[in-house]
Structure formats: C-alpha cells, structure tokens
Design a protein around this motif. Structure first.
Motif, PDB file in Angstrom:
ATOM      1  N   HIS A   1      52.873  37.285  50.701  1.00 32.19           N
ATOM      2  CA  HIS A   1      51.726  36.233  51.004  1.00 32.19           C
ATOM      3  C   HIS A   1      51.061  36.915  52.736  1.00 32.19           C
TER       4      HIS A   1
ATOM      5  N   ASN B   1      46.783  29.318  51.138  1.00 31.65           N
ATOM      6  CA  ASN B   1      47.520  28.378  50.419  1.00 31.65           C
ATOM      7  C   ASN B   1      46.742  27.547  49.339  1.00 31.65           C
TER       8      ASN B   1
ATOM      9  N   ARG C   1      45.330  29.568  46.673  1.00 26.48           N
ATOM     10  CA  ARG C   1      46.618  29.789  45.415  1.00 26.48           C
ATOM     11  C   ARG C   1      46.928  28.776  44.667  1.00 26.48           C
TER      12      ARG C   1
END
Length: 388
Positions: A100, A376, A379
C-alpha cells in the motif's frame, strides 16, 4: 502509579511471525519494570495469552486495542496511546510500501502527537522497500522516533544513506534466546520420529506452482524424508498464501504431504510442529529464524532484501536456492531487541528520555488521511468490479 506502555505492531492479524514479535515485545516490556501495563494493537485474531504466560513464566495480561477507521480529520489513531508513559514501535516491516502506498502513515499515525507526548522507541524494525515519495517525506521530516534500532545492516545503511537518520543495530525480536524462553525446542532426530521436510511459502510474482513443487520433491528425495508439512505462516481467512500452498501440495503427487495453516490461538502447537522438522525449505523470515534456532538445515527461497540478508546473501531478485545455506551470525556487539527495550524503558518511564522526535503536522496528517482514503476507496471499487 502503575505505568502503561503502548505497543505499535501488526499483532493478532493471523501472521505467525508478527505474533511472535508481539509476544516478544510484550514480554520485554513486562521484564523492564514490575507492575507495568501494556496496551497493544490487535487485529482480531487473538493468541492464547494464558498458555503463553505459563510457557514464559511471566504473568502477561496485555490490553488489546482495535484500530478504527482513520478518515480525514479523525484523531482516533493518535489517541490510542495518549497518556502512555512510553511507546514501543515494531519490530517487523512496518515502514514499507510493498502492499500500500501509505503503509508507513498507517503505523506512524498511532504515535501520540500532542503534549504530554510519550517518548517512542523503534526496535527490531526493518526498513523498505519505500517509494521515492516516502523516502523524500521521511528524509525531510526527520526521525519519527526518539531512538531507533534496526534489525539488519541493510536497513541501517538505507536509513543513514537514503533518509539521513541516526540509528543503531539490534537483533530481531525472534531470536534463539526468545524461542528457548518460549519453550520451543528441536524435536527432530529423536528415536521413533519420522523424518519430515518443513516448507514455508508465500505467493509471489515469478514463483510458479509447478517449479516450486518440483523443488520440494528434489529436496525430499535428497534427504529421504517420510513426510512433507507445508506451513502457511500468514493464513488469514483462506488468503493467497493458503491457496498457493494448497496448489503446490496437490502437485506433490502421492507423497505424504499436508498443509498446516497458522491460527493464532494455536501458536505454540504450530511452533512445536515446525520444530519437529528434519530439514526445511523456507521463504518466510520467521520460519527461517525458528528453523535456524532449531539447527534445522534450510534451503532458502529469497524474495526480498530481508530474506537474503538473513542468510548473508546479496539480494538480486527472487531466487530458489538448491543448496543448504547457513544463517548469518550477528556479531557479539549487536544487542538483543529485548535487552534494548528493557534498558530504554527503565530510562523512559523514569523521565530520562526527552521527546525529540519529528511528528506529523496537522496539514501533513490531513493530506495523508485523505490520500489513503482515496486509495482505499478505489481499491475496494476495483475488487467489487472484478468480482462481478
């Protein structure tokens, strides 16, 4: 007044190595001062603290803290350890961007920013790989800890040359002394025990199922083992390492082979099963550490600088070694992580460690929270679309 120490680590997340680090960190804190309380980050897959306390002969009753959602403007993370007398950060690979782009922020966000801020020790920590953006940010902001001990020479060189940090060396938390204290002892070679090959893999780009299975078969034949046990150290809820290991196991044909995924509450049984192996193929850092402590011959599979460094090898990409390698031996002057923690905490809890570390500004924090949230969301959206 009873002192409280915070512990920032990837604890109780279904990862065997990180749970060993958690236990080693908690026990090191407990040995530093009588009647100390420990608060630690927990990701919901608990270890059996009662059984572990019995093995260590130390009364451990740490308090878990479940991380929440760190949305823009939130102060939840930084308040998790506000009021602690000191905070221990690490070890493990918390400062990296492999999975990440904002993993370093995820962990640094738990460090208290406002007075009275606790002093912070990073110990047994590995660095990298880090993106150019994070190398620049950490270099410009400065060392985010009041004292920093890294677990390998490559991390020290990276910190000094790429980040401009002043750091020191210590050993990894999971060392032979800790494993002996935990009661994990070699069991292979005893009369009547079958010879077994232990294998610890992870899914990694370039590592094929068929080639891996053939390598396991060659090692099994060379050592005349009776059984093969494939240990999944990062099992999660049927995660990618589990499915990859099961695919490899199916290609071993009629050979007596089993897959054993890690479960936190069974940590000691899992470690004891690994200690029964006669020879090993190891891709994970802490499987290598355990088998090395048991004097088990190891055929490494190296996929990162940390796994190459453990065997004193230069890292030049994914490599399957077809020979046994000896682990690198730390020089006598390199202290154990537990010793570093105990000595530092005695000073910190008596007010002898000034807080000099760099902290995130309000603006930096908000920008990172926003960027991380956006990543986030994208994703999650991508996973949702791919599942349709």
């Amino acid at each position: 007044m009873r002192s409280t120490v915070g512990l920032v680590c990837l604890g109780e997340a279904g990862n065997f190595g990180d749970d060993l680090i958690l236990i080693a960190g908690v026990s090191a804190i407990a040995s530093a001062q009588d009647d100390v309380k420990v608060r630690y980050l927990s990701f919901g897959k608990p270890v059996d603290w009662s059984t572990i306390s019995t093995r260590l002969r130390i009364p451990l009753d740490p308090t878990p803290i479940r991380p929440g959602r760190d949305l823009p403007g939130s102060r939840r993370n930084e308040m998790s350890f506000q009021g602690c007398g000191a905070v221990l950060f690490g070890g493990g690979g918390l400062l990296q961007t492999s999975h990440h782009p904002h993993t370093p922020y995820q962990w640094l966000s738990f460090l208290p920013r406002h007075l009275p801020a606790a002093p912070v020790l990073a110990a047994g920590l590995g660095l990298g790989p880090l993106s150019a953006d994070w190398r620049r940010r950490l270099r410009e902001r400065g060392l985010p800890f009041d004292e920093c001990y890294l677990r390998d020479a490559d991390s020290v060189a990276f910190a000094e040359q790429q980040l401009g940090w002043r750091v020191k060396r210590c050993r990894d938390f999971v060392d032979p002394a800790f494993l002996a204290h935990l009661g994990v002892r070699a069991r292979s070679g005893r009369p009547g025990r079958p010879r077994s090959l232990g294998v610890a893999l992870r899914r990694w780009p370039g590592l094929g199922v068929t080639d891996t299975a053939r390598h396991i078969g060659r090692v099994a034949e060379a050592h005349g083992v009776d059984t093969v046990c494939l240990f999944v150290l990062e099992a999660g809820a049927g995660g990618p390492d589990v499915t990859f290991t099961e695919e490899v196991c199916r290609q071993l044909g009629p050979r007596d082979a089993t897959v054993l995924p890690y479960v936190g509450v069974d940590l000691l049984d899992f470690a004891d099963a690994m200690a029964e192996c006669s020879v090993a193929i190891s891709m994970k850092l802490h499987s290598s550490a355990l088998w090395a402590a048991m004097d088990v011959p190891i055929y490494p599979i190296s996929y990162a600088p940390k796994t190459a460094s453990f065997f004193g090898q230069p890292f030049d990409g994914l490599k399957i070694y077809d020979q046994i390698l000896e682990p690198a031996v730390d020089e006598d002057w390199v202290p154990r992580a537990a010793e570093v923690v105990s000595g530092w905490l005695r000073r910190a809890l008596s007010g002898q460690v000034p807080v000099t570390r760099a902290v995130l500004t309000d603006g930096d924090k908000l920008r990172l929270q926003t960027s991380r949230t956006v990543v986030n969301v994208y994703r999650k959206l991508g996973r949702s679309l791919s599942a349709r």
